[in-house]
Design an enzyme around this catalytic site. Structure first.
Site, PDB file in Angstrom:
ATOM      1  N   LYS A  64      63.037  29.032  52.340  1.00 62.79           N
ATOM      2  CA  LYS A  64      62.414  27.608  52.568  1.00 62.79           C
ATOM      3  C   LYS A  64      61.295  27.776  53.460  1.00 62.79           C
ATOM      4  O   LYS A  64      60.547  26.951  53.384  1.00 62.79           O
ATOM      5  CB  LYS A  64      63.721  26.728  52.864  1.00 62.79           C
ATOM      6  CG  LYS A  64      64.710  26.831  51.831  1.00 62.79           C
ATOM      7  CD  LYS A  64      65.978  25.783  52.249  1.00 62.79           C
ATOM      8  CE  LYS A  64      67.027  25.893  51.398  1.00 62.79           C
ATOM      9  NZ  LYS A  64      68.390  25.224  51.823  1.00 62.79           N
ATOM     10  N   CYS A  80      66.417  25.860  57.194  1.00 64.15           N
ATOM     11  CA  CYS A  80      68.100  25.790  57.191  1.00 64.15           C
ATOM     12  C   CYS A  80      68.663  26.097  56.204  1.00 64.15           C
ATOM     13  O   CYS A  80      68.470  25.663  54.978  1.00 64.15           O
ATOM     14  CB  CYS A  80      68.411  24.652  58.029  1.00 64.15           C
ATOM     15  SG  CYS A  80      67.372  24.009  59.297  1.00 64.15           S
ATOM     16  N   ASP A  81      69.823  26.578  56.351  1.00 62.63           N
ATOM     17  CA  ASP A  81      70.919  26.649  55.213  1.00 62.63           C
ATOM     18  C   ASP A  81      72.416  26.799  55.620  1.00 62.63           C
ATOM     19  O   ASP A  81      72.387  27.249  56.942  1.00 62.63           O
ATOM     20  CB  ASP A  81      70.403  27.935  54.141  1.00 62.63           C
ATOM     21  CG  ASP A  81      71.294  27.415  52.791  1.00 62.63           C
ATOM     22  OD1 ASP A  81      70.579  26.679  52.004  1.00 62.63           O
ATOM     23  OD2 ASP A  81      72.413  28.024  52.604  1.00 62.63           O
ATOM     24  N   GLN A  82      73.165  26.331  54.937  1.00 62.12           N
ATOM     25  CA  GLN A  82      74.614  26.723  55.634  1.00 62.12           C
ATOM     26  C   GLN A  82      75.572  27.259  54.329  1.00 62.12           C
ATOM     27  O   GLN A  82      75.243  26.879  53.203  1.00 62.12           O
ATOM     28  CB  GLN A  82      75.259  25.330  55.947  1.00 62.12           C
ATOM     29  CG  GLN A  82      76.534  25.335  56.688  1.00 62.12           C
ATOM     30  CD  GLN A  82      76.737  23.902  57.238  1.00 62.12           C
ATOM     31  OE1 GLN A  82      76.900  23.032  56.404  1.00 62.12           O
ATOM     32  NE2 GLN A  82      77.030  23.794  58.435  1.00 62.12           N
ATOM     33  N   GLY A 117      72.401  29.264  59.029  1.00 65.71           N
ATOM     34  CA  GLY A 117      71.199  30.034  59.603  1.00 65.71           C
ATOM     35  C   GLY A 117      70.007  28.847  59.704  1.00 65.71           C
ATOM     36  O   GLY A 117      69.737  27.961  59.101  1.00 65.71           O
TER      37      GLY A 117
END
Length: 204
Positions: A64, A80-82, A117
């Site tokens: 992203k 960001c990612d989860q 992250g």
């Protein structure tokens, strides 16, 4: 000059309302530009390769950030990612109420890990990343509670993995939480603020 006055443009490559609220609350001045990334394809490929949920969160966050960074020279772009991992099963955002119900039924009475992250990119290159994880224990939920919770939470349950927001009604789902609050919300904020100080975006 305010506490977040800066010469470098800051961009959040996420449409997450809570992430934007966290950054605004911390006094940051930024713009939002979402990045179209085929997250499902990346997750499937990485899981097939044996990658961990945490590694996958970083890869998605980087995808992203880089997608936006390539179009915005000089800017610092935050991706960001989860990922939610429950005994090796990865959960995604539920598509509808039935999926949200199934998520809650699968998670009740069990522990799961949320890995968040975050990647910062500039000029199409990753220049910083951070990964943190939290462990959450969902209490044994009755069917009646699950239905009442879904009624009360409404469409909000579709906006996060696990069908909950810890900052809202989701707090009622848990018996124990181990880890950083910001990590659970999907943005490890304190390490990011430290990095932005080093970059001169925030005052030391």
């Amino acid at each position: 000059m305010g506490p977040a006055a800066m010469a470098t443009a800051l961009i959040l490559a996420s449409g997450s309302l809570i992430r934007a609220q966290l950054l605004r609350g911390a006094g940051l001045d930024f713009s939002i530009e979402t990045a179209p990334v085929d997250e499902a394809e990346i997750r499937i490929a990485l899981q097939a390769e044996g990658a961990s949920a945490g590694d996958t969160a970083i890869v998605l966050a980087e995808a992203k950030a880089l997608r936006v960074s390539r179009k915005r020279p000089g800017a610092l772009v935050i991706g960001c990612d989860q990922m939610l991992d429950c005994n090796g099963v990865w959960f995604e955002k539920p598509g509808d109420r039935d999926h949200a119900r199934a998520h809650l039924q699968a998670l009740r009475g069990r522990d799961h890990t949320l890995s968040s992250g975050i990647v910062v990119a500039r000029d199409g290159q990753r220049i910083w990343h951070h990964l943190s994880a939290a462990r959450l224990s969902v209490r044994p939920l009755s069917e009646a509670f699950i239905e009442a919770y879904l009624d009360a939470a409404g469409e909000a349950v579709l906006n996060s993995v696990g069908a909950y927001q810890l900052e809202g009604l989701g707090a009622q789902l848990f018996s124990r939480i181990e880890g950083d609050y910001f990590t659970i919300l999907g943005l490890p904020l304190l390490p990011l603020l430290d990095f932005l100080r080093l970059q001169g975006v925030l005052k030391r």
